[in-house]
Design a protein around this motif. Structure first.
Motif, short mmCIF file in Angstrom:
data_model
loop_
_atom_site.label_atom_id
_atom_site.label_comp_id
_atom_site.label_asym_id
_atom_site.label_seq_id
_atom_site.Cartn_x
_atom_site.Cartn_y
_atom_site.Cartn_z
N THR A 77 12.19 15.56 -2.23
CA THR A 77 12.95 14.79 -3.22
C THR A 77 12.50 13.33 -3.16
N PRO A 78 11.79 12.84 -4.18
CA PRO A 78 11.25 11.47 -4.11
C PRO A 78 12.32 10.41 -4.29
N PHE A 79 11.96 9.19 -3.91
CA PHE A 79 12.79 8.01 -4.14
C PHE A 79 12.44 7.38 -5.48
N ASP A 80 13.41 6.75 -6.10
CA ASP A 80 13.16 5.84 -7.22
C ASP A 80 13.12 4.44 -6.63
N TRP A 81 11.91 3.90 -6.44
CA TRP A 81 11.77 2.62 -5.76
C TRP A 81 12.38 1.46 -6.53
N SER A 82 12.65 1.66 -7.83
CA SER A 82 13.23 0.58 -8.63
C SER A 82 14.75 0.59 -8.60
N SER A 83 15.35 1.50 -7.82
CA SER A 83 16.81 1.57 -7.71
C SER A 83 17.22 1.45 -6.25
N PRO A 84 18.22 0.61 -5.96
CA PRO A 84 18.65 0.45 -4.57
C PRO A 84 19.64 1.55 -4.20
N PRO A 85 19.75 1.81 -2.87
CA PRO A 85 18.89 1.33 -1.78
C PRO A 85 17.74 2.30 -1.55
N ILE A 118 12.58 -2.32 -5.12
CA ILE A 118 11.29 -2.99 -5.30
C ILE A 118 11.12 -3.35 -6.77
N GLY A 119 10.84 -4.61 -7.03
CA GLY A 119 10.59 -5.08 -8.37
C GLY A 119 9.17 -5.60 -8.51
N THR A 120 8.65 -5.59 -9.73
CA THR A 120 7.28 -6.06 -9.98
C THR A 120 7.28 -7.08 -11.11
N ASP A 121 6.22 -7.90 -11.13
CA ASP A 121 6.04 -8.82 -12.25
C ASP A 121 4.82 -8.39 -13.07
N ALA A 122 4.45 -9.19 -14.04
CA ALA A 122 3.35 -8.82 -14.94
C ALA A 122 2.02 -8.69 -14.22
N LEU A 157 0.83 -1.20 0.00
CA LEU A 157 0.00 0.00 0.00
C LEU A 157 0.87 1.25 0.00
N PHE A 158 1.91 1.27 0.84
CA PHE A 158 2.80 2.42 0.85
C PHE A 158 3.51 2.59 -0.50
N TRP A 159 3.83 1.50 -1.16
CA TRP A 159 4.44 1.57 -2.49
C TRP A 159 3.49 2.25 -3.48
N LEU A 160 2.21 1.90 -3.43
CA LEU A 160 1.23 2.52 -4.29
C LEU A 160 1.06 4.00 -3.96
N MET A 180 1.69 -7.40 -11.27
CA MET A 180 1.90 -6.32 -10.32
C MET A 180 2.12 -6.82 -8.90
N ASN A 181 2.65 -8.05 -8.78
CA ASN A 181 3.14 -8.51 -7.49
C ASN A 181 4.47 -7.81 -7.22
N THR A 182 4.68 -7.42 -6.00
CA THR A 182 5.89 -6.68 -5.66
C THR A 182 6.78 -7.48 -4.72
N ALA A 183 8.07 -7.29 -4.85
CA ALA A 183 9.02 -8.00 -3.99
C ALA A 183 10.25 -7.12 -3.80
N PHE A 184 10.95 -7.35 -2.69
CA PHE A 184 12.24 -6.72 -2.46
C PHE A 184 13.32 -7.57 -3.13
N TYR A 185 14.17 -6.92 -3.93
CA TYR A 185 15.28 -7.59 -4.61
C TYR A 185 16.58 -7.03 -4.06
N SER A 186 17.53 -7.93 -3.81
CA SER A 186 18.78 -7.53 -3.18
C SER A 186 19.80 -7.05 -4.19
N GLU A 187 20.52 -6.01 -3.81
CA GLU A 187 21.67 -5.51 -4.56
C GLU A 187 22.79 -5.30 -3.55
#
Length: 422
Positions: free
Chosen positions: A113-121, A73-77, A28-31, A79-86
């Motif tokens: 200044t927003p975050f880019d959720w698709s880029s770590p960390p 944060i990564g998504t699939d087709a 929900l916070f991601w949305l 729109m399931n979301t998951a944390f991916y490690s870098e």
């Protein structure tokens, strides 16, 4: 055959870096963050300066301790979301030679200044180095950590700066996964009442919010704690009542309708293994101040405590999480999530209280002089976001808003001073 081998290698790599799914609250916070930024800041005043290398080593130590601090944060087709490690991702750190009293301007800049959720960390930091101390500004995407977790993260950083070694923690699942068996048998909550009028979101312009801060003297803090106990309410209830009264004194619009306040509630107790792990382990509850003007201050404070009490039970918290989990399982859009926030929560005030002494104030060779926050905005055009934290007998308040009620915190202090002396 070669193409198939490449696909297999890619799949294996994906499995290795995918840590866990986002829980419903995290999702929900991601949305909501995609509608308007909802990341937040915590601020710590420390009585020592440290060289750049010491801060970077401390941040690396906390990344090695907390698995989610090196993720995106990564998504699939679907729109399931998951944390991916870098694992090689480093927490961005700005160091500024500046007096600590200017931290409000830096926080306003960070909140805008927003975050880019698709880029770590999903965490960044600024350190203001003053003549005799440092001020740490820790900024986090709200899907990866909550307010209490960020306070514990600051404690880990201070321990690392004092020379302590940090033991790596195991990855902890989301709260919804940890209490899945409880949610299966949880009661169904009645639908939350809609707000009389949906809240408007602010324009997406790149402006900065107003940030204010106020520390109550030790004597007034002690008087407030003692009087709240006598009046059979809580400090949180008293602060909420003071914010409502102060706002009505300063805003004509607040005098025309009930005031809706949302309170985040820490529910880590629902799953003991969470401990101090990163993640979002809160529920949020609306209380409504619809009492007539002239109501006794302490009656108003008792009403806040009484209205919050049902949501602080295990059964209610589990039922609320079950309802949210069901809603998020439909994979709503950003617009649907924003509509929920606007029509159901629709708050005027967010009052986020980390309580009394959430972390230690003394460490080997350094002292935590102050802890401020959480500082956050919701995206509403006129929300008033209040952070509360008490350390070493000093209650500290922060105020963040893109349409601030001027002088709100000073008037809160006036109200509290009168209430404890009445």
């Amino acid at each position: 055959m070669q193409n198939n081998q490449q696909e297999i290698v890619h799949d294996q790599k994906s499995e290795q870096v995918r840590l866990r799914e986002l829980g419903s609250t995290e999702h929900l916070f991601w949305l909501l963050d995609q509608n308007r930024p909802t990341h937040f800041a915590m601020i710590a005043g420390i009585d020592r300066r440290f060289p750049a290398g010491a801060w970077r080593a401390a941040f690396r130590a906390v990344q090695q301790r907390h698995p989610l601090l090196s993720t995106y944060i990564g998504t699939d087709a679907q729109m399931n979301t998951a944390f991916y490690s870098e694992p090689d991702a480093k927490i961005p750190l700005r160091e500024v030679e500046q007096e600590a009293t200017s931290w409000q301007a830096e926080v306003a800049r960070e909140i805008a200044t927003p975050f880019d959720w698709s880029s770590p960390p999903l965490l960044r930091a600024t350190v203001l180095q003053g003549g005799h101390g440092s001020t740490l500004i820790l900024v986090a995407h709200h899907s990866v950590i909550d307010g209490m977790g960020s306070a514990w993260l600051i404690e880990d950083l201070l321990r690392a700066l004092s020379g302590a070694s940090l033991t790596p923690l195991p990855l902890v699942q989301s709260l919804e996964v940890l209490i899945e068996s409880d949610m299966t048998s949880a009661a169904v909550l009645p639908a939350a009442p809609l707000a009389p009028v949906p809240k408007r979101f602010r324009p997406g312009a790149a402006e900065v919010p107003h940030i204010d801060a106020l520390a109550l003297p030790v004597e007034l803090t002690c008087q407030l704690i003692a009087r709240a106990r006598i009046e059979q309410t809580s400090v949180h209830g008293a602060v909420a009542a003071a914010v409502h009264e102060a706002g009505r004194r300063l805003s004509r619009e607040w005098c025309t309708r009930p005031i809706r306040t949302v309170t985040p509630i820490d529910v880590r107790y629902l799953a003991g293994e969470v401990g101090t792990a990163n993640g979002v382990y809160i529920t949020q509850t609306i209380t409504v101040d619809d009492q007539p003007r002239g109501t006794s201050f302490w009656n108003a404070a008792r009403k806040v405590k009484r209205d919050l009490a049902p949501s602080q039970t295990r059964a209610s918290a589990v039922a609320e999480l079950k309802a949210l989990d069901a809603a998020m399982s439909t994979r709503p859009t950003v617009q649907h999530a924003a509509g929920f926030l606007s029509a159901v929560l629709a708050f005027d005030v967010l009052l986020s209280n980390l309580g009394n002494q959430p972390i230690a104030s003394t460490y080997d060779g350094l002292t935590l002089n102050a802890l401020w926050g959480p500082v956050v905005t919701s995206g509403f055009a006129d929300d008033q976001m209040i952070g509360v934290c008490t350390v070493d007998g000093v209650l500290r308040l922060t105020h963040a808003s893109y349409a601030a009620i001027p002088g709100l915190l000073n008037e809160v202090r006036v109200v509290l001073e009168a209430a404890v002396m009445a």
